[in-house]
Design a protein around this motif. Sequence first.
Motif, PDB file in Angstrom:
ATOM      1  N   UNK A  34       0.830  -1.204   0.000  1.00 13.82           N
ATOM      2  CA  UNK A  34       0.000   0.000   0.000  1.00 13.82           C
ATOM      3  C   UNK A  34       0.865   1.255   0.000  1.00 13.82           C
ATOM      4  N   UNK A  35       1.942   1.224   0.781  1.00 12.32           N
ATOM      5  CA  UNK A  35       2.858   2.363   0.813  1.00 12.32           C
ATOM      6  C   UNK A  35       3.515   2.559  -0.551  1.00 12.32           C
ATOM      7  N   UNK A  36       3.932   1.460  -1.165  1.00  8.71           N
ATOM      8  CA  UNK A  36       4.569   1.554  -2.478  1.00  8.71           C
ATOM      9  C   UNK A  36       3.587   2.079  -3.518  1.00  8.71           C
ATOM     10  N   UNK A  37       2.345   1.591  -3.460  1.00 11.81           N
ATOM     11  CA  UNK A  37       1.320   2.039  -4.404  1.00 11.81           C
ATOM     12  C   UNK A  37       1.070   3.537  -4.266  1.00 11.81           C
ATOM     13  N   UNK A  38       0.985   3.996  -3.025  1.00 10.75           N
ATOM     14  CA  UNK A  38       0.734   5.413  -2.795  1.00 10.75           C
ATOM     15  C   UNK A  38       1.872   6.265  -3.353  1.00 10.75           C
ATOM     16  N   UNK A  39       3.112   5.813  -3.151  1.00 10.11           N
ATOM     17  CA  UNK A  39       4.255   6.594  -3.624  1.00 10.11           C
ATOM     18  C   UNK A  39       4.315   6.612  -5.144  1.00 10.11           C
ATOM     19  N   UNK A  40       4.165   5.435  -5.762  1.00 10.37           N
ATOM     20  CA  UNK A  40       4.317   5.350  -7.212  1.00 10.37           C
ATOM     21  C   UNK A  40       3.169   6.016  -7.960  1.00 10.37           C
ATOM     22  N   UNK A  41       1.967   5.970  -7.388  1.00 11.97           N
ATOM     23  CA  UNK A  41       0.814   6.590  -8.050  1.00 11.97           C
ATOM     24  C   UNK A  41       0.766   8.097  -7.829  1.00 11.97           C
TER      25      UNK A  41
END
Length: 204
Positions: A34-41
């Motif tokens: 979820x953290x990675x998704x938030x950063x990349x998006x």
Amino acid sequence: METPKDWVDFGSKIGRQQAFAVIANRCTASQALALKQMKESRAYEKLGLTFEQFCIEYVGLSRSQVDRIIAQLDELGESFYHLRELAPLSPEAFRSIADKVDGETIEIDGVKVPITPENAPKIRTAIAALRASLRDARHINRRYSPPVSDLRLRLDALVDDAAKLIRFPMPTVEHGNLIEMATRAVDKWTRLLKQVENCGPPNS
């Protein structure tokens, strides 16, 4: 249509309450993803925030801590987190058994064992044995102190790495962390200096 509140709710799912689990090294694969998704998006921008601000306000961690979690996910994969949910496991220990992990299974005594709660006792036993062997290896390594020249090279490299973080202007959290680290280093080296001075070479 998505609204800023939708993204606030998404941030809350990661949540401050989950930050305590992250700090305690119990971050789950879904939290890391979820953290990675938030950063990349770059979805945090819909809240009018920088990623650093989002980390502090909605995750309850500094950006550097979140970046470490994402980097760890990229390096070790989801299997690391799934295993750690079943047994205490450090990144160092996981790296030493990574060749025995294949997706959702881990090889134990030549047998591929699914990484599931049902197999937790067997997996915990295998990982406990691994951790014991790593402790033994570290104990052996401690018997052989590195020469001062090696320590000097490592210290110089560490200081050089820290210096690369200095820029103007520095993010508030990173600025504070670097000051804290430098202050602690000065304090520790001051105490070490006094210990060394008190243990000077014998009079000839």
